[in-house]
Write an enzyme that holds these catalytic residues in place. Sequence first.
Site, PDB file in Angstrom:
ATOM      1  N   THR A 132       0.825  -1.205   0.000  1.00 41.65           N
ATOM      2  CA  THR A 132       0.000   0.000   0.000  1.00 41.65           C
ATOM      3  C   THR A 132       0.860   1.255   0.000  1.00 41.65           C
ATOM      4  O   THR A 132       1.991   1.242   0.503  1.00 41.65           O
ATOM      5  CB  THR A 132      -0.915   0.019   1.244  1.00 41.65           C
ATOM      6  N   TYR A 189      -1.889  -0.019  10.721  1.00 39.85           N
ATOM      7  CA  TYR A 189      -2.046  -0.590   9.378  1.00 39.85           C
ATOM      8  C   TYR A 189      -0.792  -0.360   8.545  1.00 39.85           C
ATOM      9  O   TYR A 189      -0.277  -1.277   7.894  1.00 39.85           O
ATOM     10  CB  TYR A 189      -3.263   0.032   8.689  1.00 39.85           C
TER      11      TYR A 189
END
Length: 353
Positions: free
Chosen positions: A125, A168
Amino acid sequence: PRCVLIAGGAGFVGTNLAARLLERGVRVRVLDSLSRPGVETNLRWLEANHGERLEAAICDVRDESAVRSAMRDVEHVYHLAAQVAVTSSLSDPRHDFAINAAGTLNVLEAARACVRPPSIMFASTNKVYGALQGVRVRPYRQRYVPVDVRIAARGLDERSPLEFHSPYGCSKGAAEQYVLDYARSFGLRTVVLRMSCIYGPHQHGNEDQGWVAHFLRRALDGQQVTLYGTGMQVRDVLYVEDFVTALEAVASRANELSGEVFNIGGGVRNTVSLLELVALIERLTGLSIETRYDDWRTGDQRYYVSNVEKIARATGWRPHTPVEKGVAALYHWLRGEQRTTWVAAARPQELRP
């Protein structure tokens, strides 16, 4: 014959990838826990259309033995299984770590134990770059633009400093570093793709992840959209069919690209701010979207656009679907989905033909 394993294969990207491969006659094994809302619908759709070459392993990447079992006779692994929301990671960091970091280690170890280890494409990501506070921006109409003209012209490349922000960001960042190191330390053929915003059919988006689909669903339901921060933050969005093509291109070159990391998104030609997306949806649908504002969220980047030149040089891949065309395609898919599966849907007379 050996098959392809898609971890997280009933998810949004996994479903589109599985459908592409199955249409080409490839044997596909989908590993998915079916924990995310909407993915059971995706799996049923795959089974209805491609059941003869599809195998489903309903299990969790946290289950070491199940992952080892799913790895048998596998040629390529597309590791898409993840906890995907920053907000969820903040409320339960241990759960986030167990899936994203420890789950990825399970995938790597299961592959390493194979007599003929498969290649591994790992979906990381852009959040590994943190909030990008070093990228100075200025407001321009409905968006932020970078002060640095080079970033404005090309986007951010893979040399941008890593700065994991939020649990995250930490779990995905740790996972991708393991993936890269397993190429160095053990000779596995691994590639990392740092994704920007992917969107398209089979995306069951919500406020925390999948924001393009989320905005469209809210519009179709006649519901309010919350914009965190100013709504001027910019992302490069990539239509899922283009992303699947990139995944295939990388897998076909797994030997020469092993140990590499690539930024991947729509690039500088396919950027949109939150405010611009609201306006685009209103133009496409004829619906009016009510918006409200709330505080900035942890680690939210004011401007993130992928420089896709490295993957273009390595594979010849480039994004092809313009934002307006892709958003229109997702809108029409969601309308069809709404007619067949939504209970609390927008009234039919609100939908323009």
